[in-house]
Design an enzyme around this catalytic site. Structure first.
Site, short mmCIF file in Angstrom:
data_model
loop_
_atom_site.label_atom_id
_atom_site.label_comp_id
_atom_site.label_asym_id
_atom_site.label_seq_id
_atom_site.Cartn_x
_atom_site.Cartn_y
_atom_site.Cartn_z
CG HIS A 95 -1.19 -30.12 -29.80
ND1 HIS A 95 -0.68 -30.96 -30.75
CD2 HIS A 95 -2.55 -30.13 -29.95
CE1 HIS A 95 -1.68 -31.47 -31.47
NE2 HIS A 95 -2.82 -31.00 -30.99
CB SER A 99 -4.41 -32.78 -24.25
OG SER A 99 -5.28 -32.02 -23.44
CG HIS A 109 -4.13 -33.17 -34.65
ND1 HIS A 109 -4.42 -32.08 -35.45
CD2 HIS A 109 -4.35 -32.78 -33.38
CE1 HIS A 109 -4.80 -31.07 -34.69
NE2 HIS A 109 -4.77 -31.47 -33.42
N GLY A 164 38.50 -50.28 -25.50
CA GLY A 164 39.46 -50.97 -26.37
C GLY A 164 40.41 -50.08 -27.12
N PRO A 204 44.78 -51.52 -18.13
CG PRO A 204 43.40 -50.77 -19.85
CD PRO A 204 43.38 -51.57 -18.59
#
Length: 580
Positions: A60, A58, A222, A403, A560
């Site tokens: 994969h 397992s 692996h 900004g 702003p």
């Protein structure tokens, strides 16, 4: 160092829970009680046909259970993470397929010692019970110039064999025929991987150490060491290195590939690359192969055989004639197999031209009119004022956003100034507003550019050559503001530019009924209300825009965007006052 974080319940139960999750989410799979074996739910449809069984450790995923379905695997057996499955479970799977009426069982096995031993033992045990069994070993790794006695590793090319063998089995081919055909096709498959990070088995430390900025070429699925470490390069460079290595004739494990050959390409995400990175690598692979004269017939890009959370990619190339492509294109119900196009990708037109090539408003030629001089002065005043306020707006934005509010307004101002130097201001106000909408859309960028462009576009239809009095301008301002509210999703009180604009527009609407002698007073009042609205935003909680993600305790300055709107309206007023 602590083990890597995993979103699991427990290391010892994660494989069983993952298999259960896969099966419960699918209507076509089932679990074999007492074993980590996933089966097709419709085993009765295997009667008289060859059944396909694959599997391995397992970690994969979606390999191998994701490839179970009509036209691919009949079953898959899973071991622990990166551990070969036990022969008892493999045998149980073989017997389940045999008892369902399969004419034979083909085992598709990656070339790792544990897999070969355990699948081989189960195969011999099944033969002793009268089952027709054969095994195909997938060993298509192109990493090593001189492979060891163990041979080339089995990698993502295994998925191609699942598909080809599955299509042949679905057509009723015999076990011997399938083995013969896929064994021949295997000679034209090669895979090579590259990793930007290690992976880690649940509960364990990373499988290897890879310094920041380094990558490893030729590693196994692996976490086995590769053949070369180097600094991370661009996607184009990495892909070229991979393909050059895979096709280098001096290597005993190379894939013979020449100009004119047709290939199917698998760009396999080893676990943690983003979709964006995968698309970039896919592009690089197609372009690199085509530059070698290779015809790219099909491409599959995504997660096919992973290595847990490894950040990396493998490339699998398979030489493909018409028969191979026919089998690749055959239908399957396996959930992890992609929905590939059956169109040859090389030579296909992939650019669509726009249906219209109309000129941008700012490129059109315009004629001046009576209002052109005052509108020109107003624009010059707005632009110069915004440039003067650039750093002030940036400073306000640093407290509530990223900004750059002053910078984006300055970009728009410079674009308008540049346009004014080479064009006359049209006499029709609506045409001018469309010009400005086009300029801010292209040059201003961000949400501010979109909002201003929306405002100007919506307002433009309300001021024409024959309809440009004070009432028309008031209606235009109102239409623009409503468009901003509709598409932007904000409202007065949300601490945005609308908190300056809406009070001003509410005042300007009075122009529709005010006598001409009172217009200037209305304008002056509107500008004052815009300034007051902007100032009041310092006490408002942000409910829209980037500022909405910031703690209200940190927002003590005016918004702003609202300040910018008030600044623009004040600049216009100053020009109009100078016209008296």
């Amino acid at each position: 160092m602590e083990p890597q974080k995993k979103l699991i319940n427990a290391a010892e139960s994660c494989v069983d829970e993952a298999l259960l999750g896969l099966v419960r989410a699918s209507g076509g799979l089932s679990l074999l009680r007492g074993h980590r074996v996933v089966l097709r739910s419709d085993l009765e449809n295997l009667k008289g046909k060859v059944a396909l069984l694959s599997g391995g450790g397992s970690g994969h995923e979606p390999s191998h259970a994701g490839y179970i379905g009509a036209g691919m695997l009949s079953a898959a057996v899973a071991g622990g993470v990166f551990a070969s499955p036990p022969p008892g479970s493999i045998l149980a799977a073989i017997l389940s397929l045999h008892n369902a009426g399969a004419s034979g069982v083909l085992l598709i096995v990656k070339n790792y010692t544990g897999d070969r031993l355990n699948f081989g033992l189960a195969a011999e045990q099944a033969r002793n019970q009268g089952v027709a069994v054969d095994m195909v070993i997938v060993a298509e790794d192109c990493a090593f110039d001189q492979p060891s006695k163990a041979g080339r590793r089995g990698l993502c090319g295994t998925v191609f064999i699942h598909k080809l063998a599955g299509a042949l089995a679905e057509e009723g081919c015999s076990l011997a025929q399938i083995v013969s055909k896929v064994t021949e096709i295997l000679k034209g498959i090669g895979t090579l991987g590259v990793s930007l990070s290690p992976c880690s088995v649940p509960g364990c430390l990373p499988s290897f150490d890879l310094p920041p900025g380094d990558m490893e070429l030729g590693l196994g699925i692996h976490g086995e060491p590769g053949i070369k470490r180097s600094k991370v390069a661009s996607a184009d460079e990495v892909v070229k290195t991979m393909i050059d290595h895979m096709t280098n004739p001096s290597s005993q494990s190379h894939l013979p590939l020449k100009s004119g050959d047709s290939v199917v390409v698998c760009v396999n995400n080893l676990g943690a690359l983003s979709c964006l990175e995968m698309a970039v690598v896919t592009r690089s692979a197609i372009l690199c192969l085509e530059s070698l004269g290779v015809v790219v017939a099909r491409v599959m890009s995504g997660l096919f055989m992973t290595s847990l959370e490894m950040a990396g990619v493998s490339l699998t190339l398979m030489r493909a004639d018409k028969e191979t492509l026919r089998l690749i294109d055959a239908k399957t119900t396996a959930p992890a197999w992609p929905n590939l196009s059956s169109v040859c990708l090389s030579g296909r037109s992939y650019i669509t031209e726009p249906l219209t090539t109309s000129k941008r408003p700012q490129d059109e030629k315009h004629s001046e009119g009576p209002l052109s001089p005052v509108m020109h002065k107003a624009l010059e005043k707005i632009c110069s004022t915004l440039l003067e306020k650039q750093e002030e707006l940036n400073s306000l934005d640093r407290a509530s956003g990223d900004g750059d509010c002053g910078n984006t307004h300055a970009q728009a101002a410079k674009a308008i100034q540049e346009w004014l130097h080479g064009h006359v201001v049209p006499g029709c106000p609506g045409q001018l507003l469309l010009v400005l909408a086009g300029l801010v859309q292209e040059k201003m960028g961000g949400s501010s550019g979109a909002l201003y462009s929306l405002f100007l576009t919506a307002a433009a239809g309300h001021v024409t050559e024959g309809r440009s009095d004070a009432a028309a301008w008031a209606n235009a301002m109102n239409a623009g503001t409503e468009a901003m509210k509709k598409y932007g999703g904000a409202a007065p009180g949300d601490r945005t530019m609308l908190d300056a604009l809406c009070p001003a527009v509410d005042e300007l609407i009075k122009l529709t009924t005010a006598p001409s002698g009172g217009h200037m007073a209305v304008l002056q009042s509107a500008v004052k209300k815009a300034a007051s609205g902007a100032e009041a935003t310092r006490d408002l909680k942000a409910r829209a825009g980037r500022a909405s993600y910031i703690s209200p305790n940190l927002l003590s300055l005016p918004d702003p965007g609202a300040v910018a709107v008030a600044t623009i309206l004040k600049a216009i007023l100053e020009v109009l006052e100078g016209q008296k």
